[in-house]
Design an enzyme around this catalytic site. Sequence first.
Site, PDB file in Angstrom:
ATOM      1  N   ILE A 156       0.831  -1.195   0.000  1.00 49.54           N
ATOM      2  CA  ILE A 156       0.000   0.000   0.000  1.00 49.54           C
ATOM      3  C   ILE A 156       0.867   1.248   0.000  1.00 49.54           C
ATOM      4  O   ILE A 156       1.880   1.311   0.707  1.00 49.54           O
ATOM      5  CB  ILE A 156      -0.908   0.023   1.246  1.00 49.54           C
ATOM      6  CG1 ILE A 156      -1.676  -1.282   1.366  1.00 49.54           C
ATOM      7  CG2 ILE A 156      -1.870   1.198   1.213  1.00 49.54           C
ATOM      8  CD1 ILE A 156      -2.254  -1.487   2.742  1.00 49.54           C
ATOM      9  N   HIS A 157       0.463   2.222  -0.780  1.00 50.39           N
ATOM     10  CA  HIS A 157       1.080   3.540  -0.690  1.00 50.39           C
ATOM     11  C   HIS A 157       0.862   4.065   0.730  1.00 50.39           C
ATOM     12  O   HIS A 157      -0.200   3.855   1.319  1.00 50.39           O
ATOM     13  CB  HIS A 157       0.437   4.476  -1.709  1.00 50.39           C
ATOM     14  CG  HIS A 157       1.158   5.767  -1.881  1.00 50.39           C
ATOM     15  ND1 HIS A 157       1.025   6.809  -0.983  1.00 50.39           N
ATOM     16  CD2 HIS A 157       2.019   6.202  -2.827  1.00 50.39           C
ATOM     17  CE1 HIS A 157       1.778   7.818  -1.376  1.00 50.39           C
ATOM     18  NE2 HIS A 157       2.383   7.485  -2.497  1.00 50.39           N
ATOM     19  N   PRO A 158       1.867   4.731   1.317  1.00 48.28           N
ATOM     20  CA  PRO A 158       1.706   5.224   2.698  1.00 48.28           C
ATOM     21  C   PRO A 158       0.433   6.024   2.917  1.00 48.28           C
ATOM     22  O   PRO A 158      -0.151   5.985   4.010  1.00 48.28           O
ATOM     23  CB  PRO A 158       2.957   6.092   2.908  1.00 48.28           C
ATOM     24  CG  PRO A 158       3.981   5.480   2.007  1.00 48.28           C
ATOM     25  CD  PRO A 158       3.225   5.004   0.794  1.00 48.28           C
TER      26      PRO A 158
END
Length: 344
Positions: free
Chosen positions: A230-232
């Site tokens: 996941i993107h932060p």
Amino acid sequence: MYVVRPVEAGDIAALEALAAVTMPGVHTLPKTRDKIEQAVERSLASFAAQVDIPSEESYLFVLESLAERKIVGTAAIFASAGSNGTYFSFRNDVIQQVSRDLNISHSVHALTLCSELTAYSQLSSFYLDASVPEGPAPALLSRSRLLFAVQQPQRFGDRFFVPLAGVTDEHGGSPFWDALGRKFFKMDFLDAERTIGGARNRTLIVELMPHYPVYVPLLPGDAQAAMGQIHPSGEQAFDLLTEEGFEADEYIDIFDGGPILQAHKHALRTFTGSQTLRVRTSLDAAPAEGPLYDYAIANNAGPGFRAVTIASAELEGCEAVALSPEIQDILRVADGDSVTCVRL
């Protein structure tokens, strides 16, 4: 105090300001004013439509800070993914390979282009401004769209999914896209997102993406490491969705390899734990005895949908919920009206 409500035409400028600060490659709001206006128009038409079977409707909600009179978040739900075609994703598969002559047997991780999520209802566009504090407001925004689905089941499917933005670098590049998609589309990740990323049902995907399984061990290490990550900026949404009952691991996005969470509605807390209660006016400012819990409370007004959070004693088994006149005004309900409640 925060309220979740359907988007209005007067929110376009605020949405444009929110879209301007979102990072490249992160699937949230449309990035241009024209596309924002189109999304708002589609949402207004969808809320106003009489629906018996889910189709091309899309519903855009905003989180409004009542103290500041400011839009500080968005969340959307599409009635039927791929309603005008097919929704494509990669399915995680395991291929068993056996050689009796060499007495060797092993499993190979593969990605298979599939359309199994077509006609599922899709959650998307979850975004919160940095000014929103930790607490019940993020959960209210995420779950209000499901509360609306509880109230209006004919508008949605029985299964839901949520694509989350995958790993990208500081320049918006995607190692997964560079290893796979770029080979077939001959363009950078951000160019692909702008050109076709918003419509993972385009015939371009059928024409250019590989139709045979992609053997994951043949991909570069950084692309393999990015799969399902996941993107932060999506970590908060992931936590809220898994707490809701969504599960990952079966599908990933065909562009950046981000996880796609999915679930049947009967596995989701908002569907299994919500209840309809009668409003009872409370003028008592003294706190209730015993522990207090955060609840999302929504009116049953369709296009006039409103949802807020309250702190209340346990409501399970109750027939009514005590709401102050202020909360009733925000929800546009009165003593004796029905509301839908779910514990956050």
